[in-house]
Motif scaffolding. Structure first.
Motif, mmCIF file in Angstrom:
data_model
loop_
_atom_site.group_PDB
_atom_site.id
_atom_site.type_symbol
_atom_site.label_atom_id
_atom_site.label_comp_id
_atom_site.label_asym_id
_atom_site.label_seq_id
_atom_site.Cartn_x
_atom_site.Cartn_y
_atom_site.Cartn_z
ATOM 1 N N GLU A 1 1.424 -1.617 0.012
ATOM 2 C CA GLU A 1 0.527 0.209 0.299
ATOM 3 C C GLU A 1 1.017 1.008 0.226
ATOM 4 O OE1 GLU A 1 -2.721 0.334 -0.542
ATOM 5 O OE2 GLU A 1 -3.909 -1.875 0.084
ATOM 6 N N GLU A 2 0.808 2.102 -1.139
ATOM 7 C CA GLU A 2 2.409 3.239 -1.210
ATOM 8 C C GLU A 2 1.676 4.298 -0.372
ATOM 9 O OE1 GLU A 2 4.996 2.723 -2.229
ATOM 10 O OE2 GLU A 2 5.221 0.931 -3.112
ATOM 11 N N TRP A 3 -0.069 4.245 -0.838
ATOM 12 C CA TRP A 3 -0.902 5.829 0.147
ATOM 13 C C TRP A 3 -0.118 5.578 1.618
ATOM 14 C CZ3 TRP A 3 -3.870 4.621 3.438
ATOM 15 C CH2 TRP A 3 -3.872 3.926 4.806
ATOM 16 N N GLU A 4 0.491 4.714 2.265
ATOM 17 C CA GLU A 4 0.676 4.530 3.723
ATOM 18 C C GLU A 4 1.604 5.709 3.804
ATOM 19 O OE1 GLU A 4 0.742 0.639 4.580
ATOM 20 O OE2 GLU A 4 -2.081 0.199 5.012
ATOM 21 N N LYS A 5 3.446 5.146 3.147
ATOM 22 C CA LYS A 5 3.965 5.606 2.669
ATOM 23 C C LYS A 5 3.903 6.746 3.170
ATOM 24 C CE LYS A 5 6.453 1.493 1.938
ATOM 25 N NZ LYS A 5 5.900 0.440 0.704
ATOM 26 N N SER A 6 3.263 7.565 1.694
ATOM 27 C CA SER A 6 2.633 8.906 1.774
ATOM 28 C C SER A 6 2.019 10.130 2.847
ATOM 29 C CB SER A 6 1.624 8.836 0.651
ATOM 30 O OG SER A 6 3.025 8.845 -0.667
ATOM 31 N N ALA A 7 1.385 8.786 3.315
ATOM 32 C CA ALA A 7 0.514 9.736 4.355
ATOM 33 C C ALA A 7 1.532 9.627 6.238
ATOM 34 C CB ALA A 7 -0.728 8.306 5.546
ATOM 35 N N VAL B 1 -2.601 18.932 2.586
ATOM 36 C CA VAL B 1 -2.461 18.012 1.055
ATOM 37 C C VAL B 1 -2.796 18.392 0.408
ATOM 38 C CG1 VAL B 1 -3.337 15.925 1.664
ATOM 39 C CG2 VAL B 1 -1.370 16.265 0.546
ATOM 40 N N ILE B 2 -1.770 18.755 -0.806
ATOM 41 C CA ILE B 2 -2.801 19.184 -2.480
ATOM 42 C C ILE B 2 -2.259 18.225 -2.910
ATOM 43 C CG2 ILE B 2 -2.796 20.564 -4.455
ATOM 44 C CD1 ILE B 2 -2.400 23.282 -2.707
ATOM 45 N N CYS B 3 -3.010 17.500 -3.977
ATOM 46 C CA CYS B 3 -2.512 15.859 -4.460
ATOM 47 C C CYS B 3 -3.592 16.100 -5.882
ATOM 48 C CB CYS B 3 -2.805 14.831 -4.265
ATOM 49 S SG CYS B 3 -3.860 14.455 -3.453
ATOM 50 N N GLU B 4 -3.272 15.514 -6.516
ATOM 51 C CA GLU B 4 -4.045 14.739 -8.399
ATOM 52 C C GLU B 4 -5.154 14.871 -7.800
ATOM 53 O OE1 GLU B 4 -3.050 14.909 -12.337
ATOM 54 O OE2 GLU B 4 -2.674 12.808 -11.750
ATOM 55 N N LYS B 5 -4.904 13.410 -7.126
ATOM 56 C CA LYS B 5 -5.974 12.376 -6.566
ATOM 57 C C LYS B 5 -5.920 11.323 -5.523
ATOM 58 C CE LYS B 5 -8.972 12.901 -10.454
ATOM 59 N NZ LYS B 5 -10.127 14.431 -10.067
ATOM 60 N N MET B 6 -6.993 11.230 -5.034
ATOM 61 C CA MET B 6 -6.396 10.062 -3.690
ATOM 62 C C MET B 6 -7.284 9.203 -4.015
ATOM 63 S SD MET B 6 -6.119 11.102 0.756
ATOM 64 C CE MET B 6 -4.588 12.710 -0.045
ATOM 65 N N GLY B 7 -7.125 7.777 -4.036
ATOM 66 C CA GLY B 7 -7.736 6.761 -3.543
ATOM 67 C C GLY B 7 -8.252 6.844 -2.100
ATOM 68 N N THR C 1 -10.113 8.476 3.286
ATOM 69 C CA THR C 1 -10.489 8.559 4.911
ATOM 70 C C THR C 1 -9.234 7.963 6.285
ATOM 71 O OG1 THR C 1 -11.891 6.741 4.234
ATOM 72 C CG2 THR C 1 -11.408 7.091 6.506
ATOM 73 N N GLU C 2 -8.422 7.660 5.693
ATOM 74 C CA GLU C 2 -7.170 7.401 6.246
ATOM 75 C C GLU C 2 -6.211 9.693 6.765
ATOM 76 O OE1 GLU C 2 -6.492 5.056 8.829
ATOM 77 O OE2 GLU C 2 -8.133 4.109 7.956
ATOM 78 N N VAL C 3 -6.507 9.462 5.883
ATOM 79 C CA VAL C 3 -5.838 10.515 6.120
ATOM 80 C C VAL C 3 -6.114 11.542 6.719
ATOM 81 C CG1 VAL C 3 -4.409 12.878 4.542
ATOM 82 C CG2 VAL C 3 -4.067 10.208 4.061
ATOM 83 N N LYS C 4 -7.960 11.924 6.433
ATOM 84 C CA LYS C 4 -8.739 12.841 6.851
ATOM 85 C C LYS C 4 -8.906 12.362 8.548
ATOM 86 C CE LYS C 4 -11.614 13.815 3.131
ATOM 87 N NZ LYS C 4 -12.991 13.778 2.279
ATOM 88 N N GLY D 1 -6.318 14.081 10.200
ATOM 89 C CA GLY D 1 -6.442 15.812 10.649
ATOM 90 C C GLY D 1 -5.678 16.404 9.848
ATOM 91 N N ILE D 2 -6.009 15.474 8.763
ATOM 92 C CA ILE D 2 -4.823 16.620 7.748
ATOM 93 C C ILE D 2 -6.258 16.946 6.222
ATOM 94 C CG2 ILE D 2 -3.587 16.546 5.619
ATOM 95 C CD1 ILE D 2 -2.027 14.933 7.474
ATOM 96 N N LYS D 3 -6.155 18.162 6.151
ATOM 97 C CA LYS D 3 -7.250 18.262 5.335
ATOM 98 C C LYS D 3 -6.845 17.960 3.399
ATOM 99 C CE LYS D 3 -9.607 22.515 3.216
ATOM 100 N NZ LYS D 3 -9.666 24.112 3.289
ATOM 101 N N ILE D 4 -7.569 17.553 2.779
ATOM 102 C CA ILE D 4 -7.359 17.400 1.549
ATOM 103 C C ILE D 4 -7.934 18.063 0.411
ATOM 104 C CG2 ILE D 4 -7.761 15.300 0.033
ATOM 105 C CD1 ILE D 4 -8.087 13.704 2.401
#
Length: 114
Positions: A53-59, A68-74, A79-82, A85-88
């Protein structure tokens, strides 16, 4: 002061998808003066394992950021980034344009009378 992490592509000019970005450019954002100043670069160590799960490393890389500003997020990553407490903010284009648009939006919010 808020910390904004922008997911970037390898050339460092365009915003990238959250889960596959190699690094984040971090800005300090002063909400009173609406200034964004470069802070540092955070590398997100990816092993590109198909079963990982590569997104876990990003988180984990942006855990000390507020936005966090990104093109897209799965969906799972969102759910996990929110929960962290991080605004997406999903946006695409050149980094300079994306940060300028963020500041313009925040400035407009301040001028809204409720």
């Amino acid at each position: 002061m808020k910390k904004i992490a922008i997911a970037v592509k390898e050339n460092g000019k365009k915003v990238e998808h959250f889960g596959i970005c190699e690094y984040f450019i971090v800005y300090n954002y002063d909400e009173k003066n609406h200034d964004a100043e470069y802070d540092n670069v955070i590398f997100s160590s990816k092993d590109h394992n198909k079963n990982g799960e590569e997104w876990e490393k990003s988180a984990d890389a942006i855990k000390n950021c507020d936005i966090v500003i990104c093109e897209k997020m799965g969906l799972v990553a969102k759910t996990e980034v929110k929960k962290m407490g991080i605004k997406i903010i999903e946006s695409e284009g050149l980094i300079e344009d994306v940060i300028d648009n963020f500041i313009k939006t925040e400035t407009k919010k301040e001028n809204i009378i409720l």
